[in-house]
Design a protein around this motif. Structure first.
Motif, PDB file in Angstrom:
ATOM      1  N   ILE A   1      -8.477 -42.981  43.038  1.00  0.00           N
ATOM      2  CA  ILE A   1      -9.852 -42.724  42.571  1.00  0.00           C
ATOM      3  C   ILE A   1      -9.914 -42.269  41.115  1.00  0.00           C
ATOM      4  CG2 ILE A   1     -10.864 -42.226  44.832  1.00  0.00           C
ATOM      5  CD1 ILE A   1     -10.545 -39.183  44.031  1.00  0.00           C
ATOM      6  N   LEU A   2      -8.801 -41.763  40.583  1.00  0.00           N
ATOM      7  CA  LEU A   2      -8.773 -41.293  39.198  1.00  0.00           C
ATOM      8  C   LEU A   2      -7.408 -41.626  38.609  1.00  0.00           C
ATOM      9  CD1 LEU A   2     -10.176 -37.643  39.730  1.00  0.00           C
ATOM     10  CD2 LEU A   2     -11.464 -39.578  38.797  1.00  0.00           C
ATOM     11  N   VAL A   3      -7.369 -41.861  37.307  1.00  0.00           N
ATOM     12  CA  VAL A   3      -6.089 -42.125  36.641  1.00  0.00           C
ATOM     13  C   VAL A   3      -6.011 -41.255  35.386  1.00  0.00           C
ATOM     14  CG1 VAL A   3      -4.669 -43.849  35.445  1.00  0.00           C
ATOM     15  CG2 VAL A   3      -5.895 -44.491  37.533  1.00  0.00           C
ATOM     16  N   GLN A   4      -4.919 -40.543  35.265  1.00  0.00           N
ATOM     17  CA  GLN A   4      -4.750 -39.644  34.113  1.00  0.00           C
ATOM     18  C   GLN A   4      -4.010 -40.335  32.971  1.00  0.00           C
ATOM     19  OE1 GLN A   4      -3.595 -35.413  34.725  1.00  0.00           O
ATOM     20  NE2 GLN A   4      -1.950 -35.830  33.275  1.00  0.00           N
ATOM     21  N   SER A   5      -4.500 -40.133  31.785  1.00  0.00           N
ATOM     22  CA  SER A   5      -3.853 -40.650  30.582  1.00  0.00           C
ATOM     23  C   SER A   5      -3.067 -39.500  29.938  1.00  0.00           C
ATOM     24  CB  SER A   5      -4.932 -41.154  29.616  1.00  0.00           C
ATOM     25  OG  SER A   5      -4.350 -41.732  28.477  1.00  0.00           O
ATOM     26  N   GLU A   6      -1.746 -39.735  29.704  1.00  0.00           N
ATOM     27  CA  GLU A   6      -0.870 -38.697  29.106  1.00  0.00           C
ATOM     28  C   GLU A   6      -0.853 -37.440  29.986  1.00  0.00           C
ATOM     29  OE1 GLU A   6       0.902 -36.823  27.018  1.00  0.00           O
ATOM     30  OE2 GLU A   6       1.773 -38.279  25.653  1.00  0.00           O
ATOM     31  N   ASN A   7      -0.289 -36.378  29.487  1.00  0.00           N
ATOM     32  CA  ASN A   7      -0.204 -35.125  30.230  1.00  0.00           C
ATOM     33  C   ASN A   7      -0.185 -33.955  29.262  1.00  0.00           C
ATOM     34  OD1 ASN A   7       0.474 -33.860  33.011  1.00  0.00           O
ATOM     35  ND2 ASN A   7       1.909 -32.885  31.604  1.00  0.00           N
TER      36      ASN A   7
ATOM     37  N   GLU B   1      -4.471 -41.432  21.557  1.00  0.00           N
ATOM     38  CA  GLU B   1      -5.308 -41.216  22.747  1.00  0.00           C
ATOM     39  C   GLU B   1      -6.131 -42.471  23.047  1.00  0.00           C
ATOM     40  OE1 GLU B   1      -7.611 -37.753  21.764  1.00  0.00           O
ATOM     41  OE2 GLU B   1      -5.918 -36.388  22.063  1.00  0.00           O
ATOM     42  N   LYS B   2      -6.670 -43.040  21.967  1.00  0.00           N
ATOM     43  CA  LYS B   2      -7.530 -44.223  22.113  1.00  0.00           C
ATOM     44  C   LYS B   2      -6.708 -45.427  22.578  1.00  0.00           C
ATOM     45  CE  LYS B   2     -10.039 -46.637  18.919  1.00  0.00           C
ATOM     46  NZ  LYS B   2     -10.390 -46.705  17.499  1.00  0.00           N
ATOM     47  N   ILE B   3      -5.571 -45.620  21.946  1.00  0.00           N
ATOM     48  CA  ILE B   3      -4.730 -46.779  22.282  1.00  0.00           C
ATOM     49  C   ILE B   3      -4.324 -46.709  23.751  1.00  0.00           C
ATOM     50  CG2 ILE B   3      -2.468 -47.876  21.884  1.00  0.00           C
ATOM     51  CD1 ILE B   3      -2.623 -46.856  18.978  1.00  0.00           C
ATOM     52  N   LEU B   4      -3.865 -45.544  24.162  1.00  0.00           N
ATOM     53  CA  LEU B   4      -3.349 -45.403  25.530  1.00  0.00           C
ATOM     54  C   LEU B   4      -4.454 -45.628  26.565  1.00  0.00           C
ATOM     55  CD1 LEU B   4      -1.014 -44.774  27.409  1.00  0.00           C
ATOM     56  CD2 LEU B   4      -1.396 -42.328  27.021  1.00  0.00           C
ATOM     57  N   MET B   5      -5.600 -45.048  26.319  1.00  0.00           N
ATOM     58  CA  MET B   5      -6.710 -45.244  27.257  1.00  0.00           C
ATOM     59  C   MET B   5      -7.090 -46.715  27.345  1.00  0.00           C
ATOM     60  SD  MET B   5      -9.648 -42.427  27.017  1.00  0.00           S
ATOM     61  CE  MET B   5     -11.057 -43.202  27.766  1.00  0.00           C
ATOM     62  N   GLN B   6      -7.134 -47.360  26.182  1.00  0.00           N
ATOM     63  CA  GLN B   6      -7.508 -48.773  26.170  1.00  0.00           C
ATOM     64  C   GLN B   6      -6.466 -49.600  26.915  1.00  0.00           C
ATOM     65  OE1 GLN B   6     -10.532 -49.815  25.109  1.00  0.00           O
ATOM     66  NE2 GLN B   6      -9.891 -51.694  26.169  1.00  0.00           N
TER      67      GLN B   6
ATOM     68  N   ILE C   1     -11.044 -42.269  33.918  1.00  0.00           N
ATOM     69  CA  ILE C   1      -9.778 -41.824  33.320  1.00  0.00           C
ATOM     70  C   ILE C   1      -9.937 -40.342  32.989  1.00  0.00           C
ATOM     71  CG2 ILE C   1      -8.275 -42.096  31.300  1.00  0.00           C
ATOM     72  CD1 ILE C   1      -8.832 -45.118  31.510  1.00  0.00           C
ATOM     73  N   ILE C   2      -8.889 -39.604  33.296  1.00  0.00           N
ATOM     74  CA  ILE C   2      -8.956 -38.145  33.157  1.00  0.00           C
ATOM     75  C   ILE C   2      -7.836 -37.660  32.245  1.00  0.00           C
ATOM     76  CG2 ILE C   2      -9.957 -37.892  35.461  1.00  0.00           C
ATOM     77  CD1 ILE C   2      -7.126 -36.947  36.415  1.00  0.00           C
ATOM     78  N   HIS C   3      -7.954 -36.427  31.808  1.00  0.00           N
ATOM     79  CA  HIS C   3      -6.845 -35.791  31.087  1.00  0.00           C
ATOM     80  C   HIS C   3      -6.829 -34.303  31.391  1.00  0.00           C
ATOM     81  CE1 HIS C   3      -3.649 -35.221  28.271  1.00  0.00           C
ATOM     82  NE2 HIS C   3      -4.296 -34.185  27.788  1.00  0.00           N
ATOM     83  N   ASN C   4      -5.609 -33.752  31.435  1.00  0.00           N
ATOM     84  CA  ASN C   4      -5.439 -32.322  31.711  1.00  0.00           C
ATOM     85  C   ASN C   4      -4.970 -31.598  30.466  1.00  0.00           C
ATOM     86  OD1 ASN C   4      -2.902 -33.606  31.746  1.00  0.00           O
ATOM     87  ND2 ASN C   4      -2.008 -32.029  33.059  1.00  0.00           N
ATOM     88  N   ASP C   5      -5.863 -30.965  29.770  1.00  0.00           N
ATOM     89  CA  ASP C   5      -5.485 -30.100  28.658  1.00  0.00           C
ATOM     90  C   ASP C   5      -4.660 -28.951  29.269  1.00  0.00           C
ATOM     91  OD1 ASP C   5      -5.520 -29.275  26.040  1.00  0.00           O
ATOM     92  OD2 ASP C   5      -7.694 -28.948  25.946  1.00  0.00           O
ATOM     93  N   ALA C   6      -3.601 -28.503  28.574  1.00  0.00           N
ATOM     94  CA  ALA C   6      -2.760 -27.455  29.160  1.00  0.00           C
ATOM     95  C   ALA C   6      -3.540 -26.162  29.358  1.00  0.00           C
ATOM     96  CB  ALA C   6      -1.541 -27.203  28.288  1.00  0.00           C
ATOM     97  N   SER C   7      -4.459 -25.915  28.454  1.00  0.00           N
ATOM     98  CA  SER C   7      -5.412 -24.820  28.615  1.00  0.00           C
ATOM     99  C   SER C   7      -6.733 -25.430  28.152  1.00  0.00           C
ATOM    100  CB  SER C   7      -5.018 -23.639  27.736  1.00  0.00           C
ATOM    101  OG  SER C   7      -4.992 -24.053  26.389  1.00  0.00           O
ATOM    102  N   PRO C   8      -7.844 -24.858  28.545  1.00  0.00           N
ATOM    103  CA  PRO C   8      -9.094 -25.528  28.178  1.00  0.00           C
ATOM    104  C   PRO C   8      -9.422 -25.344  26.707  1.00  0.00           C
ATOM    105  CG  PRO C   8      -9.542 -23.548  29.431  1.00  0.00           C
ATOM    106  CD  PRO C   8      -8.061 -23.675  29.368  1.00  0.00           C
ATOM    107  N   SER C   9      -8.686 -26.068  25.863  1.00  0.00           N
ATOM    108  CA  SER C   9      -8.864 -25.869  24.427  1.00  0.00           C
ATOM    109  C   SER C   9      -9.455 -27.095  23.744  1.00  0.00           C
ATOM    110  CB  SER C   9      -7.521 -25.465  23.807  1.00  0.00           C
ATOM    111  OG  SER C   9      -6.468 -26.210  24.374  1.00  0.00           O
TER     112      SER C   9
END
Ligand code: IPT
Length: 969
Positions: A193-199, A215-220, A231-239
């Motif tokens: 249901i969701l796919v994460q780009s990078e980590n 970020e743009k290249i990878l998402m595309q 597409i989702i991403h997890n910032d290590a802290s909400p920064s």
């Protein structure tokens, strides 16, 4: 049955009081929570707005747990883990994909053997679990090189940036994995249901900063590969990094990773600012925590996973995980829910073989108290759609709120769409406090402000605890004006709202019900608890009760189970996401599935038992036959319409061989060589590496100085010709070690010599800080010299590692399983190798000189079906001298790397399916003695970790036998 103690106006209960909101059904209720929502235009099945995700238009709580298929190489056990997670009330699983395992040689991507992901997707689907896919390319995850392939260490250019050499390096992989994920999306009937780009694209080596182009290249690229879900991403802290994805979120590890002080929590370690940060960076999407602490990793020389489990155990779950309810988190993934094993060299140097993680489900797939604790919370949220549209009302003023007691914090999350229901999360202001605080709540309700409890007395928060109290909460057609007793689950079964209310044993709680027409008085139908009742003048009845044992109360169209916490642990809400006919079963170690046939005459359930269980089944009255694990269950009806049954546990005896009593064969591993100085440059990225240096002495060399890198807890041993000259035996901290190793005597000018160095490779470092290139840290000699003879030079260096390097031979077990020990290159660890010419010898006899010996034995297991008896290899010897390291291979799979003086691991779990439970097994052991006296294992045995009756069936993972290894030297 005891009479009710009635306070107030019992007779009034019988009056027909019409109540404004009566007649609401679950369906009607849900309707009111459907709202227009945002979605990526690529599809319209998975959508979202500022509150929650919606799937097929329906709001859903994504309570998710992380686990990694590559850490459990037995496809047939995937369903077991998914079912366990589903039975917790979780709806999803998040998983990483390990690029380095799939593309060990540049351009050669393989999903062969244990790398096939399809069984993982299929099992998730079967268990009714949604998947959140996290393909990297960078994953971190305590995995060697943070998931990058070993060959990446030699690719120039900055990684984790838009640098073309890096983009070129990963693009093939993203294309390939993107397609595999796209084929298994929900849009194509799959579970993703969701796919994460990078980590955690959060930290950057100066002077580099966030690379938006990357970020743009990878998402595309993900989109080009066919990904249509958000597409989702997890910032290590909400920064606020990588906010260009569809649903940005962040990670939170409030008690961090020091398991050696397991009772220490920083008094203010709950990150209460997370909500404000979410609103700052992504107010239009759900509050998504893609990694919330679910345990902790532990490193070489660490305090062991028992301590990690203590640090992040049931109390942690009650307080920390519950705190997220106060922050309206509707996408909440716990890292990890099941850790698994760093088998076959897949870890980075910061972790040892076990990746148990102190998670809710142990490495051996057993269930911990934390599992049951999480089950209470997740099951509650799963049946609380009002929660999915809440907003925190007082995120910055929690202290003393609603209680006037500064020792307590209460966070209110109000359903701002339905504008009725509120969730109040209470905890100590100092969350490390073990005090008992009493309190009364003054809460706004649809009946105005109420001070609770209404029937005198007060509430208690005892020690490290937290609760969710609800106001104006709908459970089917039953309206709860408030409840301080927590809701474990509820379901409407044939028009009856079955509600499970719990508290700690001995606690006093209240639940108030809005009255409807024809509401009959509360009646205790089972158990001996006393209930006090009081009518509130607006037309609600308050019940006050003590949560001890189990008391069942019939009240109007509701059946209330009033239970203590451990009683609540035993309720299993068994229904699929789309089920219209929920079933609740009480009892059993684990209930997996409950399926009603079409005319609801037969209920088929499956589950696990570790002792004889009294089951209570809440199902439609039409059920006349119950089948449990394939056998008819004889049931009797209770006075209030449920079914009970006794399930005798069946735990057949299973004998385990006495390993040290078996015939063992042994052989030395000759340090033979094939063909500078970074092993990675030659394609050797895993396990032991062997170096040879040829030189002629040009002076009077007294010794050899060398600095070698291998990662923390690594070791090396050095021989001059055939004479052992010393070892760095390793410790928990040194990733490299520099020393001078004296020669036994001065070397004569002109004499020719060979230095042989055996080193351990503990995996590559991660690359958490982007552009740091940390993962490119080398493995092998860094500097060397001949003290006493500047003129002596090495003529030739040679290196070898695993057979074939990146062109590894064992396609089934994958590229990392074998290292460069002679025995490994020869395939001595594999079943079917002919050791007939070897001498007799056991690892418990060991060797009397430094060097590496290999041992093999075969034995049969005959463990009956119908059970889950997880097995481990255990060693018990002292952790002091002599220094050695051993590896354990079961049917060719390396499932243990033991360093006796560093530890802490001494029990190595090996899953069923790697062990052949019904037939022959080959156990091989490598023993590398680092010191002149040699070494031996003091003991070596097999042990069961648990004995559970279970319907799981397990096919063995293919374990190809030895065959001639062309070119092995
Ligand atoms: C977070 C990583 O995203 C995850 O891969 C894993 O390494 C986890 O940590 C620790 O087990 S990084 C976070 C701690 C900053």
């Amino acid at each position: 049955m005891k009479p009710l103690i009635l306070r107030g106006f019992f007779t009034l209960l019988l009056l027909q009081i019409l109540e404004a909101s009566s007649g609401w059904s679950v369906a009607g209720w849900r309707q009111s929570h459907l709202r227009v929502n945002k979605h990526s235009s690529r599809q319209d099945i998975v959508t979202y707005d500022e509150y929650s995700l919606l799937i097929h238009g329906e709001r859903v709580m994504i309570f998710s747990g992380e686990w990694h298929p590559y850490r459990l190489p037995v496809a047939d056990l995937y369903l077991d883990v998914f079912q366990k997670i589903r039975s917790m009330g979780f709806t999803a699983v998040s998983f990483y994909v390990f690029w380095g395992l799939l593309e060990p040689k540049r351009g050669e991507i393989s999903f062969e053997g244990i790398r096939d992901l399809q069984p993982f997707f299929d099992a998730a689907k079967e268990a009714d679990i949604y998947l959140i896919a996290r393909p990297g390319p960078y994953i971190n995850a305590e995995t060697t090189a943070g998931g990058f392939p070993g060959w990446g260490t030699t690719v120039p250019g900055l990684w984790r940036t838009s640098n073309q050499t890096y983009v070129d390096a990963y693009s093939g992989y993203i294309k390939a994995i993107g397609k595999v994920l796209a084929d298994n999306e929900i849009t194509k009937g799959g579970p993703i249901i969701l796919v994460q780009s990078e980590n955690e694209y959060t930290s950057f080596e100066e002077p580099y900063t966030e690379d938006f182009e990357y970020e743009k290249i990878l998402m595309q690229q993900l989109i080009d590969a066919g990904i249509t879900v958000p597409i989702i991403h997890n910032d290590a802290s909400p920064s606020g990094h990588y906010t260009s994805v569809d649903i940005w979120g962040y990670d939170s590890y409030p008690v961090k990773f020091d398991c050696s002080h397991p009772t220490h929590w920083d008094p203010s370690s709950i990150q209460e600012y997370l909500w404000d940060s979410h609103m700052k960076h992504a107010p239009k999407v759900p509050n998504a925590i893609y990694e919330y602490q679910g345990g902790s990793y532990d490193g070489w020389g660490g305090s062991g996973y028992d301590t990690c489990l203590e640090l992040t155990g049931a109390e942690f779950t009650r307080i920390f995980t519950r705190s997220e309810v106060g922050m309206s988190a509707t996408i909440l993934n716990l890292y990890m829910i099941f850790g698994g094993t760093n088998w076959g060299n897949l870890g980075h140097p910061g972790v040892y073989t076990s990746y148990d993680y102190g998670a809710a489900i142990g490495e051996d797939r057993t269930l911990r108290e934390k599992y049951y604790e999480l089950k209470l919370l997740a099951n509650f949220l799963a049946v609380s759609p009002a929660y999915y549209t809440t907003r925190p009302q007082n995120p910055d003023s929690l202290v003393g709120a609603f209680t006037g007691n500064a020792a307590l914090k209460v966070a209110q999350a109000l359903d701002v769409v339905g504008n009725k229901t509120s969730f109040y999360v209470i905890r100590h202001s100092d969350i490390s406090s073990t005090a008992t605080d009493t309190y009364k709540l003054t809460l706004p309700t649809s009946f105005g402000n109420l001070t609770i409890p209404s029937i005198g007395d007060s509430l208690k928060l005892q020690g490290r605890d937290s609760k969710v109290h609800v106001v104006d909460y709908e459970a089917g057609s039953t309206s709860l004006l408030y409840s301080t007793g927590e809701i474990a689950t509820w379901a409407t079964v044939e028009g009856k709202d079955v509600i499970v209310l719990y508290g700690n044993s001995g606690e006093v709680h209240e639940t108030a019900f809005k009255l409807k027409s024809n509401t009959a008085g509360p009646k205790v139908v089972s158990g001996d608890g006393t209930i006090k009742a009081k009518l509130l003048h607006q037309g609600a009845v308050v019940l006050q009760y003590t949560t001890t044992g189990q008391t069942v109360v019939q009240f109007g169209s509701a059946i209330l189970y009033i239970v203590d916490r451990t009683g609540a642990f035993q309720f299993w809400a068994l229904s699929k996401h789309d089920s219209k006919t929920p079933v609740i079963v009480k009892g059993g170690h684990l209930m997996r599935t409950g399926i009603l046939n079409d005319d609801a005459s037969q209920l088929t359930i499956s589950g696990d038992f570790n002792s004889t269980a009294i089951l209570e089944i809440i199902a439609p009255a039409s059920v006349s036959k119950v089948v449990l694990n394939g056998a008819d269950l004889s049931v009797t009806k209770t006075s209030y319409g449920t079914l009970t049954a006794t399930k005798e546990v069946n735990l057949p005896r299973a004998e385990l061989p006495n390993l040290t009593g078996l015939n063992w064969k042994t052989a030395d591993t000759k340090p033979a060589m094939g063909v500078v100085l970074y092993a990675g440059d030659y394609g050797y990225h895993t396990g032991n590496i062997l170096w040879r240096a040829y030189f002629s002495s040009s002076g009077s060399a007294m010794g050899f100085q060398i600095w070698i890198n291998g990662g923390s807890a690594f070791a090396y041993s050095i021989w001059l010709d055939s004479t052992f000259i010393g070892s760095w035996e390793g410790d928990a901290t040194h990733a490299g070690y520099d020393a001078v190793w004296p020669f036994p005597s001065k070397l004569s000018t002109g004499s020719k010599h060979i230095l042989t160095i055996l080193q351990d490779h503990m995996g590559y470092e991660e690359d958490w800080t982007a552009a740091s290139e940390e993962f490119k840290s080398t493995r092998g000699p860094v500097t060397y010299s001949f003290p006493g003879s500047d003129e002596t030079k090495i003529d030739t260096w040679k290196v070898t590692g695993n057979l074939g390097g990146e062109s590894y031979v064992d396609k089934a077990r994958g590229p990392l399983n074998e290292g460069g020990l002679y025995g490994e290159r020869q395939g001595w660890h594999l079943p079917g190798f002919d050791d007939v010419s070897w001498a007799a010898g056991k690892p418990t006899d060991g060797v009397s000189a430094p060097g590496v010996a290999f041992y093999r034995t075969n034995f049969n297991l005959d463990i009956p079906s119908g059970v889950d008896y997880p097995l481990s290899i255990a060693v018990t010897n002292s952790t002091i001298n002599p220094h050695y390291r051993a590896q354990f291979y079961v049917n060719g799979y390396q499932f243990g790397k033991y360093v006796n003086h560093i530890g802490p691991q001494r029990v190595f779990h090996v899953p069923q399916g790697i062990f052949n439970y019904q037939g022959q097994n080959t156990l091989a052991v490598s023993l590398w003695a680092a010191k002149p006296g040699g070494a031996k294992l003091d003991s070596l045995q097999l042990q069961f970790n648990a004995q559970i009756e279970s319907p799981i069936t397990v096919q063995n993972t293919p374990a190809p036998a030895w065959s001639a290894r062309p070119g092995a030297y």
